[in-house]
Motif scaffolding. Structure first.
Motif, PDB file in Angstrom:
ATOM      1  N   LEU A   1      50.784  31.338  36.130  1.00 20.09           N
ATOM      2  CA  LEU A   1      49.910  30.892  37.211  1.00 20.09           C
ATOM      3  C   LEU A   1      49.297  29.532  36.912  1.00 20.09           C
ATOM      4  N   SER A   2      49.007  28.806  37.970  1.00 14.82           N
ATOM      5  CA  SER A   2      48.233  27.578  37.853  1.00 14.82           C
ATOM      6  C   SER A   2      46.765  27.917  37.570  1.00 14.82           C
ATOM      7  N   ASN A   3      46.250  28.888  38.300  1.00 14.74           N
ATOM      8  CA  ASN A   3      44.933  29.427  37.989  1.00 14.74           C
ATOM      9  C   ASN A   3      44.813  30.827  38.553  1.00 14.74           C
ATOM     10  N   ILE A   4      43.761  31.491  38.209  1.00 15.35           N
ATOM     11  CA  ILE A   4      43.503  32.808  38.792  1.00 15.35           C
ATOM     12  C   ILE A   4      42.089  32.823  39.349  1.00 15.35           C
ATOM     13  N   GLN A   5      41.949  33.430  40.503  1.00 14.67           N
ATOM     14  CA  GLN A   5      40.660  33.494  41.168  1.00 14.67           C
ATOM     15  C   GLN A   5      40.301  34.959  41.378  1.00 14.67           C
ATOM     16  N   TRP A   6      39.025  35.225  41.384  1.00 17.67           N
ATOM     17  CA  TRP A   6      38.530  36.569  41.639  1.00 17.67           C
ATOM     18  C   TRP A   6      37.623  36.545  42.857  1.00 17.67           C
ATOM     19  N   TYR A   7      37.814  37.558  43.687  1.00 15.69           N
ATOM     20  CA  TYR A   7      37.040  37.702  44.906  1.00 15.69           C
ATOM     21  C   TYR A   7      36.443  39.100  44.954  1.00 15.69           C
ATOM     22  N   LYS A   8      35.305  39.194  45.646  1.00 16.92           N
ATOM     23  CA  LYS A   8      34.718  40.504  45.894  1.00 16.92           C
ATOM     24  C   LYS A   8      34.628  40.702  47.402  1.00 16.92           C
ATOM     25  N   GLN A   9      35.014  41.881  47.834  1.00 16.14           N
ATOM     26  CA  GLN A   9      34.946  42.210  49.254  1.00 16.14           C
ATOM     27  C   GLN A   9      34.115  43.475  49.409  1.00 16.14           C
ATOM     28  N   ARG A  10      32.979  43.330  50.041  1.00 12.89           N
ATOM     29  CA  ARG A  10      32.156  44.506  50.321  1.00 12.89           C
ATOM     30  C   ARG A  10      32.777  45.279  51.472  1.00 12.89           C
ATOM     31  N   PRO A  11      32.506  46.573  51.572  1.00 17.30           N
ATOM     32  CA  PRO A  11      33.058  47.359  52.683  1.00 17.30           C
ATOM     33  C   PRO A  11      32.758  46.717  54.030  1.00 17.30           C
ATOM     34  N   GLY A  12      33.795  46.480  54.814  1.00 15.70           N
ATOM     35  CA  GLY A  12      33.634  45.863  56.127  1.00 15.70           C
ATOM     36  C   GLY A  12      33.450  44.366  56.098  1.00 15.70           C
TER      37      GLY A  12
ATOM     38  N   GLY B   1      43.532  31.301  28.037  1.00 18.18           N
ATOM     39  CA  GLY B   1      42.546  31.913  27.154  1.00 18.18           C
ATOM     40  C   GLY B   1      41.103  31.749  27.586  1.00 18.18           C
ATOM     41  N   GLU B   2      40.896  31.211  28.767  1.00 15.45           N
ATOM     42  CA  GLU B   2      39.534  30.939  29.219  1.00 15.45           C
ATOM     43  C   GLU B   2      38.734  32.215  29.441  1.00 15.45           C
ATOM     44  N   VAL B   3      37.462  32.149  29.090  1.00 14.78           N
ATOM     45  CA  VAL B   3      36.529  33.251  29.325  1.00 14.78           C
ATOM     46  C   VAL B   3      35.300  32.678  30.024  1.00 14.78           C
ATOM     47  N   LYS B   4      34.921  33.314  31.119  1.00 17.60           N
ATOM     48  CA  LYS B   4      33.717  32.886  31.827  1.00 17.60           C
ATOM     49  C   LYS B   4      32.843  34.095  32.104  1.00 17.60           C
ATOM     50  N   LYS B   5      31.545  33.862  32.105  1.00 17.95           N
ATOM     51  CA  LYS B   5      30.604  34.949  32.371  1.00 17.95           C
ATOM     52  C   LYS B   5      29.701  34.591  33.543  1.00 17.95           C
ATOM     53  N   GLN B   6      29.442  35.620  34.346  1.00 15.82           N
ATOM     54  CA  GLN B   6      28.446  35.522  35.399  1.00 15.82           C
ATOM     55  C   GLN B   6      27.566  36.747  35.264  1.00 15.82           C
ATOM     56  N   LYS B   7      26.444  36.583  34.594  1.00  8.85           N
ATOM     57  CA  LYS B   7      25.516  37.688  34.387  1.00  8.85           C
ATOM     58  C   LYS B   7      26.258  38.859  33.738  1.00  8.85           C
ATOM     59  N   ARG B   8      26.432  39.948  34.440  1.00  2.87           N
ATOM     60  CA  ARG B   8      27.071  41.131  33.852  1.00  2.87           C
ATOM     61  C   ARG B   8      28.593  41.123  34.006  1.00  2.87           C
ATOM     62  N   LEU B   9      29.137  40.084  34.597  1.00  2.00           N
ATOM     63  CA  LEU B   9      30.579  40.001  34.820  1.00  2.00           C
ATOM     64  C   LEU B   9      31.208  39.050  33.812  1.00  2.00           C
TER      65      LEU B   9
ATOM     66  N   HIS C   1      34.311  40.296  54.217  1.00  2.00           N
ATOM     67  CA  HIS C   1      35.440  39.436  53.919  1.00  2.00           C
ATOM     68  C   HIS C   1      35.427  39.055  52.445  1.00  2.00           C
ATOM     69  N   PRO C   2      36.580  38.600  51.919  1.00  2.00           N
ATOM     70  CA  PRO C   2      36.610  38.220  50.498  1.00  2.00           C
ATOM     71  C   PRO C   2      35.650  37.072  50.221  1.00  2.00           C
ATOM     72  N   VAL C   3      34.876  37.221  49.174  1.00  2.00           N
ATOM     73  CA  VAL C   3      33.939  36.180  48.756  1.00  2.00           C
ATOM     74  C   VAL C   3      34.327  35.724  47.368  1.00  2.00           C
ATOM     75  N   PHE C   4      34.506  34.445  47.230  1.00  2.00           N
ATOM     76  CA  PHE C   4      34.927  33.857  45.961  1.00  2.00           C
ATOM     77  C   PHE C   4      33.892  34.135  44.871  1.00  2.00           C
ATOM     78  N   LEU C   5      34.369  34.591  43.720  1.00  2.00           N
ATOM     79  CA  LEU C   5      33.498  34.813  42.572  1.00  2.00           C
ATOM     80  C   LEU C   5      33.662  33.712  41.538  1.00  2.00           C
ATOM     81  N   ILE C   6      34.928  33.487  41.121  1.00  2.00           N
ATOM     82  CA  ILE C   6      35.140  32.566  40.012  1.00  2.00           C
ATOM     83  C   ILE C   6      36.597  32.146  39.967  1.00  2.00           C
TER      84      ILE C   6
END
Lengths: 114, 110
Positions: free
Chosen positions: B29-40, B53-61, B42-47
């Motif tokens: 992959l060129s990059n990987i993205q993570w999204y969160k979708q709450r019930p009902g 080998g990259e590691v990123k943190k967002q609070k508890r994620l 739309h996908p919301v970009f997370l990171i």
């Protein structure tokens, strides 16, 4: 904060009819996308659009589908002769530039084909 | 074509526990993205992860991108009820097509 908007939120149509789904991307964005999500399934890429032309499309995006940016602000997805299996959420997304910039998704249009 | 596989499909978690969702691509992959979708919703970009080998943190994620740029994981610690939703990974291929995984739907027992 600017956001992508989509209308209508829900579209109900009869099989065989044409529908147009509308999106207003974020104003300074240059790349636009349509995705669909069949209920309970993953988000599937349909088409990407840049510089007033399609840059990439998936196998799903057949001759039944077309996209247009008619007036510099709206970005539309037309589905000709809808089929039952076209029932899904359709999401529009936009991003500022290429190469993996963040895509911002609209709230989606739920299309129900009867 | 490129395929992105994501497991598990469902994750039922006791509030306060940790869990991990995994993502694997059939191609580099060129990059990987993570999204969160709450019930009902739309996908919301997370990171977005770009480097091998990259590691990123967002609070508890905590997000990781594998050395070969073909796999990724999302680890959530001390799960809260606000974590409910479906987490999608999406891999960007070298021709800039974004392919979503099937998602991991998270429910939380209080």
């Amino acid at each position: 904060e600017p956001e992508v908007t989509q209308t209508p939120s829900h579209q109900v149509t009869q099989m065989g009819q044409e529908v147009i789904l509308r999106c207003v991307p974020i104003s300074n964005h240059l790349y636009f996308y349509w995705y669909r999500q069949i209920l309970g399934q993953k988000v599937e890429f349909l088409v990407s659009f840049y510089n007033n032309e399609i840059s990439e499309k998936s196998e799903i995006f057949d001759d039944q589908f077309s996209v247009e940016r008619p007036d510099g602000s709206n970005f539309t997805l037309k589905i000709r002769s809808t089929k039952l299996e076209d029932s899904a959420m359709y999401f529009c997304a936009s991003q500022t530039g290429p190469k993996g910039d963040t895509q911002y998704f609209g709230p989606g249009t739920r299309l129900t084909v009867l | 074509g490129q395929q992105v596989m994501q497991i598990p499909q469902y994750q039922h978690v006791q509030e306060g526990e940790d869990f991990t969702t995994y993502c694997n691509s059939s191609t580099t992959l060129s990059n990987i993205q993570w999204y969160k979708q709450r019930p009902g919703g739309h996908p919301v970009f997370l990171i977005q992860l770009v480097k091998s080998g990259e590691v990123k943190k967002q609070k508890r994620l905590t997000f990781q991108f594998g050395e070969a740029k073909k796999n990724s994981s999302l680890h959530i610690t001390a799960t809260q009820t606000t974590d409910v939703g479906t987490y999608f990974c999406a891999g960007l291929s070298n021709d800039y097509k974004l392919s979503f995984g099937a998602g991991t739907t998270v429910t939380v027992r209080a």
